[in-house]
Design an enzyme around this catalytic site. Structure first.
Site, PDB file in Angstrom:
ATOM      1  N   HIS A 283       0.760   2.989 -10.535  1.00  0.00           N
ATOM      2  CA  HIS A 283      -0.415   3.074  -9.196  1.00  0.00           C
ATOM      3  C   HIS A 283       1.037   4.105  -8.024  1.00  0.00           C
ATOM      4  CE1 HIS A 283      -2.692   2.858  -6.936  1.00  0.00           C
ATOM      5  NE2 HIS A 283      -3.860   2.180  -7.317  1.00  0.00           N
TER       6      HIS A 283
ATOM      7  N   ARG B 268       0.876  -1.212  -0.294  1.00  0.00           N
ATOM      8  CA  ARG B 268      -0.298  -0.373   0.288  1.00  0.00           C
ATOM      9  C   ARG B 268       0.658   1.494   0.426  1.00  0.00           C
ATOM     10  NH1 ARG B 268      -5.053   0.661  -1.794  1.00  0.00           N
ATOM     11  NH2 ARG B 268      -5.401  -1.246  -0.181  1.00  0.00           N
TER      12      ARG B 268
ATOM     13  N   ARG C  16       2.192  -7.026  -9.259  1.00  0.00           N
ATOM     14  CA  ARG C  16       2.608  -6.656  -7.812  1.00  0.00           C
ATOM     15  C   ARG C  16       2.578  -7.401  -6.623  1.00  0.00           C
ATOM     16  NH1 ARG C  16      -2.651  -3.624  -5.354  1.00  0.00           N
ATOM     17  NH2 ARG C  16      -4.219  -5.507  -5.189  1.00  0.00           N
TER      18      ARG C  16
ATOM     19  N   ASP D  23     -11.854   9.062  -7.225  1.00  0.00           N
ATOM     20  CA  ASP D  23     -12.028   7.895  -8.141  1.00  0.00           C
ATOM     21  C   ASP D  23     -12.554   7.498  -9.799  1.00  0.00           C
ATOM     22  OD1 ASP D  23     -10.489   5.350  -8.713  1.00  0.00           O
ATOM     23  OD2 ASP D  23     -11.492   3.825  -7.055  1.00  0.00           O
TER      24      ASP D  23
ATOM     25  N   GLN E 172      -7.924  -8.628  -7.731  1.00  0.00           N
ATOM     26  CA  GLN E 172      -7.794  -7.451  -8.551  1.00  0.00           C
ATOM     27  C   GLN E 172      -6.272  -6.188  -8.710  1.00  0.00           C
ATOM     28  OE1 GLN E 172     -10.070  -3.981  -6.745  1.00  0.00           O
ATOM     29  NE2 GLN E 172      -8.788  -2.624  -6.267  1.00  0.00           N
TER      30      GLN E 172
ATOM     31  N   GLU F 282      -2.114   7.999 -11.275  1.00  0.00           N
ATOM     32  CA  GLU F 282      -1.592   6.621 -12.288  1.00  0.00           C
ATOM     33  C   GLU F 282      -0.983   6.965 -13.129  1.00  0.00           C
ATOM     34  OE1 GLU F 282      -4.443   3.963 -10.008  1.00  0.00           O
ATOM     35  OE2 GLU F 282      -4.490   5.941  -8.684  1.00  0.00           O
TER      36      GLU F 282
END
Length: 319
Positions: free
Chosen positions: A187, A79, A108, A232, A103, A294
């Site tokens: 990201h 995170r 990652r 978002d 997701q 991003e």
């Protein structure tokens, strides 16, 4: 007494230019520029950039936001920092090949290989630029996840540190005999002083998909984007990757974001309510000090035929 055939003085040996220091300790690679002390740290899990300490106005400071609750042992995505999203952004409908993946895909949470480093003069003196290379393939990716998306691929991820800037680029190659569709996204969690006084320019009058309102299609008003609540959005700039972005604090430019072949831009901040549903986000007040900008290709699928490659990059600059 003078000597005949007296030897001449030896020429002074020119000292080698200072080199960037690169260390691999455990599962982290750190590079430090000798000219400025600027640094970057990358976790092999996800090839996730954990830290970028950049110099501006003689101040060396952390420029990326990393959650105090980030899991760094490889069991979960990180995170914060700059995670790499591939081959899917979000989650897919049931009829899409990536539907079984978690997701944001498999890159990652897979352990990447560190392929080495290279140096160049960059925009300054010798030793003022260092590039770290990382690789991932279908064979080396998390086997439990690669089994859910049975395509042969290779990824080359390059992290380049120069005075006042950080560039991250990715090359995706279809190494198999079947075409595949994919998303890719960098990201990036930028560190900001106060989200309520942070603005973003360069996306005015741009169409976007608002994920907060059920993916409703909207058009951004002219001028800068300000933040007053959960945000978002997937922006699709009309000029694609040519459209530069500036992040400012209290009217003063802080970051420049330029993109290469990554036409979309996701802008995200969870704000004060949504942040409580994000378990590894700490402290909860940390939403005030971060903003995700991003660059990616996520509004539609990219298709790679066998032996084809896709390359995209972002350049983060201190202004």
């Amino acid at each position: 007494m003078d000597r005949r055939n007296k030897p001449s003085a030896l020429a002074a040996t020119k000292a080698a230019p200072p080199q960037a220091r690169v260390d691999l300790v455990g599962d982290r690679v750190t590079a430090v520029l000798p000219t400025t002390g600027e640094s970057v740290e990358v976790l092999l899990t996800g090839a996730t950039v954990l830290s970028w300490k950049g110099l501006k106005n003689d101040t060396l400071a952390e420029r990326l936001w990393l959650s105090d609750g980030a899991i760094l042992d490889g069991t979960k995505p990180v995170r914060g920092g700059i995670p790499v999203v591939f081959p899917v952004f979000g989650q897919s409908p049931a009829d899409v090949a990536t539907a079984k993946l978690p997701q944001h895909g498999l890159a990652r949470t897979s352990r990447w290989d560190f392929l080495g480093k290279s140096e160049s003069e960059g925009s300054g003196s010798p030793g003022s630029s260092v590039t770290l290379d990382f690789g991932l393939s279908a064979a080396s990716a998390n086997p439990a996840l690669s089994a859910l998306w049975p395509f042969d691929f290779t990824l080359l991820y390059r992290v380049t540190l120069e005075p006042g800037s950080l560039r991250t680029s990715i090359v995706i190659t279809n190494a198999g005999d079947k075409a595949f569709d994919f998303h890719v996204l960098l990201h990036t969690y930028l560190k900001v002083d106060d989200i309520t006084s942070t603005t973003v320019s360069g996306l005015g009058e741009t169409e976007y998909s608002d994920k907060v309102e059920g993916f409703k299609t909207k058009t951004q008003a002219a001028g800068d984007i300000a933040f007053t609540g959960e945000t978002d959005r997937v922006y699709k700039p009309a000029k694609g990757a040519e459209q530069a972005i500036t992040v400012s604090s209290a009217g003063a430019p802080v970051y420049g974001v330029t993109r290469d072949n990554l036409a979309d831009v996701v802008v995200w901040n969870p704000w004060s309510e949504k942040v409580h549903s994000v378990g590894d986000f700490a402290p909860k007040e940390g939403y005030r000090n971060m903003l995700c900008i991003e660059p990616g290709s996520v509004s539609s699928w990219q298709t790679l035929e066998p032996n084809e490659a896709f390359e995209g990059a972002q350049l983060l600059t201190l202004l």
